[in-house]
Enzyme design. Structure first.
Site, short mmCIF file in Angstrom:
data_model
loop_
_atom_site.label_atom_id
_atom_site.label_comp_id
_atom_site.label_asym_id
_atom_site.label_seq_id
_atom_site.Cartn_x
_atom_site.Cartn_y
_atom_site.Cartn_z
N MET A 10 0.83 -1.22 0.00
CA MET A 10 0.00 0.00 0.00
C MET A 10 0.87 1.27 0.00
O MET A 10 0.84 2.03 0.94
CB MET A 10 -0.93 -0.03 1.22
CG MET A 10 -1.84 -1.25 1.26
SD MET A 10 -2.71 -1.48 2.82
CE MET A 10 -1.40 -2.08 3.91
N GLN A 52 -10.76 3.44 0.36
CA GLN A 52 -10.41 4.79 0.81
C GLN A 52 -11.29 5.82 0.13
O GLN A 52 -11.86 6.71 0.79
CB GLN A 52 -8.94 5.08 0.52
CG GLN A 52 -7.95 4.25 1.31
CD GLN A 52 -6.52 4.45 0.84
OE1 GLN A 52 -6.27 5.02 -0.22
NE2 GLN A 52 -5.56 3.97 1.62
N THR A 83 2.64 1.67 5.73
CA THR A 83 2.06 2.86 5.11
C THR A 83 1.60 3.77 6.23
O THR A 83 1.24 3.29 7.31
CB THR A 83 0.88 2.49 4.20
OG1 THR A 83 0.11 3.67 3.92
CG2 THR A 83 -0.05 1.49 4.85
N ASN A 84 1.61 5.06 5.99
CA ASN A 84 1.13 6.00 7.01
C ASN A 84 -0.40 6.06 7.07
O ASN A 84 -0.99 5.93 8.12
CB ASN A 84 1.68 7.41 6.73
CG ASN A 84 3.15 7.54 7.00
OD1 ASN A 84 3.56 7.88 8.10
ND2 ASN A 84 3.97 7.30 5.99
N CYS A 196 4.21 10.16 3.97
CA CYS A 196 3.69 9.17 3.03
C CYS A 196 4.91 8.36 2.65
O CYS A 196 5.99 8.92 2.38
CB CYS A 196 3.07 9.83 1.80
SG CYS A 196 2.72 8.69 0.46
N THR A 197 4.78 7.04 2.64
CA THR A 197 5.97 6.20 2.51
C THR A 197 6.64 6.28 1.15
O THR A 197 7.74 5.74 0.99
CB THR A 197 5.64 4.74 2.85
OG1 THR A 197 4.44 4.34 2.15
CG2 THR A 197 5.41 4.57 4.35
N GLU A 198 6.02 6.97 0.18
CA GLU A 198 6.67 7.16 -1.12
C GLU A 198 7.37 8.51 -1.25
O GLU A 198 8.13 8.71 -2.20
CB GLU A 198 5.65 7.02 -2.26
CG GLU A 198 5.15 5.61 -2.50
CD GLU A 198 4.06 5.18 -1.54
OE1 GLU A 198 3.79 3.97 -1.46
OE2 GLU A 198 3.48 6.06 -0.85
#
Length: 243
Positions: A10, A52, A83-84, A196-198
């Site tokens: 995710m 979501q 993921t956050n 955000c993990t990206e």
């Protein structure tokens, strides 16, 4: 070592960062052929994203809780949501299992305090920036929070879901995130959370115009300590870990 169960996918682009980071940390600590004992339940992000968008968070929580149960049944001694944003349903995950969930915001707060930061700007999805599930968790650690204005939140949210979570990292997106960092610093943030993990793929912390905490790096740091020593961050100590 202690086995970690990752709720990933995710998006999968950031899950790769978790896998690499955890194995690197264990190899550095143990040497030789050492690697991290991990279980990964990788979601189909298209299904999660649809929930979501439809605001079906209870159902999303049920999906992640079922994944958590699979990981625990497979031998995971602690869990992490990679993921956050999906920490919005962390309470549902925690309630579904009898092992600790190592929360990403606890990891971010711990790294911030160690670095001497007291006021963090948050960059991430609109909900991560604006909802209470993330901000309140940081506040519980004594961290003050600054978030972008609503229009900037909408802009960054579009970049995340239109590009970053699909593996696209472009200069226009980078420009908007850098501008948001500068604005947060002007409003009193002494560091910014790449929440955000990206985002850390788009803008590595060393390239940020102010001190930056990559949420993946912070989470991996805490997770690796659990893997190596069974150590939990302060807000995750409710469930004891054997030996």
């Amino acid at each position: 070592m202690h086995r970690i169960g990752l709720l990933g996918g995710m998006s999968w682009h950031s899950t790769v960062q978790y896998y690499r980071g955890l194995n690197t940390a264990v190899a550095d600590a143990r040497g030789g052929h050492a690697s991290a004992p991990l279980l990964i339940d990788s979601a189909d992000f298209a299904e999660i994203r649809a929930l979501q968008v439809a605001d079906r968070w209870e159902t999303a929580g049920d999906v992640l809780a079922a994944a958590a149960q699979r990981l625990v049944a497979g031998g995971a001694e602690a869990l992490a949501i990679a993921t956050n944003l999906m920490h919005k349903v962390a309470p549902a995950v925690e309630a579904s299992v009898d092992v600790p969930l190592i929360h990403i915001a606890d990891a971010v707060a711990q790294e911030a305090r160690l670095a001497g930061h007291g006021t963090l700007g948050i960059l991430g999805t609109a909900r991560t920036m604006q909802d209470d599930f993330y901000r309140a968790r940081l506040a519980a650690h004594g961290i003050d929070v600054v978030v972008p204005d609503p229009e900037t939140c909408r802009t960054l949210d579009r970049w995340i879901f239109d590009e970053l979570t699909q593996g696209h990292f472009t200069d226009p997106a980078r420009s908007d995130f850098l501008a948001a960092m500068t604005a947060l610093q002007a409003r009193g943030a002494d560091a910014v959370v790449l929440g955000c993990t990206e985002i850390g793929i788009l803008i590595p912390p060393a390239e940020a115009p102010m001190p930056a905490l990559d949420s993946v790096d912070a989470h991996v740091s805490v997770l690796s300590r659990f893997c190596l020593r069974g150590e939990l961050p302060a807000a995750s100590r409710a469930a004891p870990v054997a030996g």
